[in-house]
Design an enzyme around this catalytic site. Structure first.
Site, PDB file in Angstrom:
ATOM      1  N   SER A  14       0.810  -1.213   0.000  1.00  0.00           N
ATOM      2  CA  SER A  14       0.000   0.000   0.000  1.00  0.00           C
ATOM      3  C   SER A  14       0.844   1.264   0.000  1.00  0.00           C
ATOM      4  CB  SER A  14      -0.936   0.000   1.207  1.00  0.00           C
ATOM      5  OG  SER A  14      -1.801  -1.115   1.161  1.00  0.00           O
ATOM      6  N   ALA A  15       2.012   1.232   0.631  1.00  0.00           N
ATOM      7  CA  ALA A  15       2.906   2.393   0.633  1.00  0.00           C
ATOM      8  C   ALA A  15       4.104   2.201  -0.290  1.00  0.00           C
ATOM      9  CB  ALA A  15       3.385   2.679   2.052  1.00  0.00           C
ATOM     10  N   GLU A  35       9.830  -7.434  -3.678  1.00  0.00           N
ATOM     11  CA  GLU A  35       8.544  -7.952  -3.204  1.00  0.00           C
ATOM     12  C   GLU A  35       8.625  -9.475  -3.108  1.00  0.00           C
ATOM     13  OE1 GLU A  35       5.027  -9.104  -2.039  1.00  0.00           O
ATOM     14  OE2 GLU A  35       5.561  -6.979  -2.025  1.00  0.00           O
ATOM     15  N   ALA A  36       8.170 -10.013  -1.972  1.00  0.00           N
ATOM     16  CA  ALA A  36       8.226 -11.449  -1.764  1.00  0.00           C
ATOM     17  C   ALA A  36       7.238 -12.207  -2.637  1.00  0.00           C
ATOM     18  CB  ALA A  36       7.967 -11.780  -0.294  1.00  0.00           C
ATOM     19  N   HIS A 543      -6.367  -4.590  10.542  1.00  0.00           N
ATOM     20  CA  HIS A 543      -5.900  -3.198  10.587  1.00  0.00           C
ATOM     21  C   HIS A 543      -4.694  -3.040  11.498  1.00  0.00           C
ATOM     22  CE1 HIS A 543     -10.172  -1.643   9.349  1.00  0.00           C
ATOM     23  NE2 HIS A 543      -9.501  -2.210   8.347  1.00  0.00           N
TER      24      HIS A 543
END
Length: 610
Positions: A14-15, A35-36, A543
């Site tokens: 997301s970031a 990225e995994a 969250h």
């Protein structure tokens, strides 16, 4: 050391996807994004297919957490902690609710020492990210939205009658209708609305689609998938410690390193970022020694102060109101109707001899998925988490709304309840097969306290990065949270009673809890019953935040204390969890972090808003 870049970013979520796309706007800057996971599967674009992405090792880290004071009725006694493992990260895994939070959340951050993070100061980054599409069904506060940003923000089409009924019922229970991402969120009476979602033309608008996909053809951006980051490479002379790169493991087990000439940015999320700091020797010295990691910087708050939201599902039979799972499955196309769960053959090759009724079913499913594909309309255009209300219980946290109630316009299947949500249907329902019959409709009202006082932690179990960290969610460790949950559950029941047409009727009370508390159908549930309900069946809203929070772990410019050239930029830096769904704020953090990095190092972004 392998290749050298100006910036190495860990995590394309997301970031991280935001930062990589923004920094690579400058053609003179070399950016590497690790990225995994891999590219998202086709189902990621289909909002209503969201449940298929969770509990799937190809797209979900599938972490587990100790639920502390809840989870007594969960399958296995462990809380699921879904985290996106793909380009786009959790923005490709979530239910797409676009909620900024209450302005008071950010003002409280700033008042607590997070200089530059007040609502007035973060609003330009929300607006920069947002491509808002006004809908006549929303009372939009257009001045507070951005209309040309990369992230699609819209309301599902067509609007479901059940969702508008929820908003009407919330109004009857005292909340005004308005734009919860606008100034209506300041109303002390609360606000109710259809959900704004991260969708564009009925398709998911994850940060992969919004930011990364358009940027991946740039020669100065390298995206490496299947890269399990093992640690940040740190060098020091006794006085200064600096991040110089990242070590990672490829899918075939090869160990690689990549150098960062200017900065490393950790964007692995509220679980992954503290885990990587700890693996790199940044954390509490004694705890690192226990797992054989040498301490480089003694920073005891790494992994501490974990916050998360819980909601307790209140389910109602709702024929004529909710959407049946038969209708939902048909809207996802023929493959969603195949055996073993559906009526169509498991092998499409066997469709040639379908009986007339099944052939008609298949044709209708093809028509519906075709309509969604060409117009973005239909049941497939939303996760069916379609309406929401925010308000204050009056029990504290006066700077914000401490309560949220979400609305889910369908009831799902026994397999989703048990396999995805870990709620055992045989304990929750008197007759799960009958109640969850796919031809019957249900709705779920989701009371959710959004300013929890309880805190958890993320700690290492092993120095091996492939071993998941220990996640102590620690729900209800503060008695305040129990009191608020009961109050929000009572408000949810009040909304159900105020439903147009005479109310929703009785919520499902698990039979064993009803018996234990002497509850009789038709009577008002006691506070003790509601608390026990939550302790058994409350589940995470996914969250997790605040494990590398501004103040203790990073400074207000997101630089890790005691280390040069290293920042953290994701939900973990939130000083406290926002009062609502967290993805919009995580995207905002990515936008602001990109500008902080750019202004510190002379990177030329196309637009500066701060």
């Amino acid at each position: 050391m392998g290749s050298t870049y100006d910036y190495v970013i860990v995590g394309a979520g997301s970031a991280g996807a935001v930062i990589a796309a923004r920094l690579s706007e400058d053609p003179d800057v070399r950016v590497c994004l690790l990225e995994a996971g891999g590219p998202p599967p086709p189902a990621e674009l289909v909002p209503a297919a969201v449940a298929s992405l969770q509990n799937n090792p190809a797209t979900d880290w599938m972490f587990n957490g100790d639920p502390g004071g809840v989870g007594k009725g969960l399958v296995g006694g462990q809380m699921m902690v879904p985290r996106g493992k793909m380009l786009g990260g959790s923005s490709g895994l979530n239910y797409m609710a676009y909620v900024r939070g209450h302005p008071g959340d950010f003002d409280a951050w700033a008042a607590g020492g997070a200089a530059g993070w007040s609502y007035e100061e973060v609003l330009p980054y929300f607006r920069k990210a947002e491509g808002f599409v006004h809908s006549p069904e929303l009372d939009s506060d257009l001045a507070m939205h951005g209309d040309d940003g990369p992230v699609g923000v819209s309301v599902r089409q067509p609007i479901l009658p059940a969702s508008t009924q929820f908003v009407e019922a919330a109004g009857a229970a005292g909340m005004k209708q308005g734009d919860y991402n606008g100034r209506a969120r300041l109303d002390p009476q609360g606000v109710a609305s259809l959900f704004q979602t991260t969708t564009k033309d009925g398709r998911r608008s994850s940060t992969f689609h919004a930011y990364l996909e358009p940027a991946m053809e740039r020669a100065n951006l390298t995206v490496v998938t299947g890269a399990l980051v093992e640690r940040v490479l740190l060098e020091g002379d006794g006085e200064v410690t600096r991040a110089t790169g990242v070590a990672y493991r490829t899918e075939d087990g090869t160990h690689e390193e990549v150098a960062a000439g200017t900065e490393v940015a950790l964007c692995a999320g509220a679980i992954g970022s503290p885990q990587l700091l700890l693996l790199s020797g940044v954390g509490a010295r004694d705890e690192l020694a226990d797992v054989g990691v040498d301490c480089v910087v003694d920073l005891p708050d790494v992994g501490r102060h974990l916050k998360d939201h819980l909601h307790t599902p209140l389910m109602f039979a709702a024929d004529g109101i909710g959407e049946t799972m038969t209708e939902v499955a048909m809207s996802l196309g023929p493959d969603a109707l195949r055996a073993p769960a559906g009526p169509l053959p498991a092998d499409p090759a066997d469709d040639v001899d379908l009986p007339e009724a099944l052939a008609g079913l298949k044709a209708e499913a093809e028509r519906r998925i075709g309509e969604w594909f060409t117009t973005g309309r239909g049941l497939a255009s939303s996760s069916l988490y379609d309406a929401v209300a925010f308000f204050s219980t009056g029990l504290g946290d006066e700077h914000t709304h401490d309560a949220q109630i979400g609305f889910l316009a369908t009831g799902y299947t026994p397999s989703i309840w048990e396999g995805v949500f870990r709620l055992p249907p045989t304990a929750f329902f008197a007759d799960p097969e009958a109640f969850l019959d796919p031809s019957r409709a249900q709705v779920v009202v989701l009371p959710n306290p959004v300013q929890p006082h309880s805190e958890g932690s993320v700690t290492l179990v092993s120095a091996d990065p492939a071993v998941a960290p220990r996640i102590e969610l620690n729900y209800f460790s503060d008695p305040h949270d129990v009191q608020v949950m009961v109050a929000v559950m009572r408000k949810a029941l009040e909304i159900a009673k105020a439903w147009p047409g005479g109310g929703l009727g009785e919520p499902v009370i698990p039979p064993h809890l009803a018996q234990a508390h002497g509850h009789v159908a038709g009577s008002e549930p006691s506070d003790a019953l509601l608390e026990d309900f939550a302790r058994h069946y409350a589940i995470t809203v996914y969250h997790e935040t605040s494990t590398c929070r501004i103040g203790e772990v990073v400074d207000p410019r997101l630089r890790v204390h005691g280390i040069e050239g290293l920042r953290v930029a994701d939900a973990s830096v939130m000083p406290n969890v926002v009062s609502g769904n967290t993805n919009a704020t995580a995207i905002m953090i990515g936008e602001k972090a990109a500008e902080l990095i750019a202004t510190d190092h002379g990177v030329h972004l196309r637009e500066l808003v701060g």
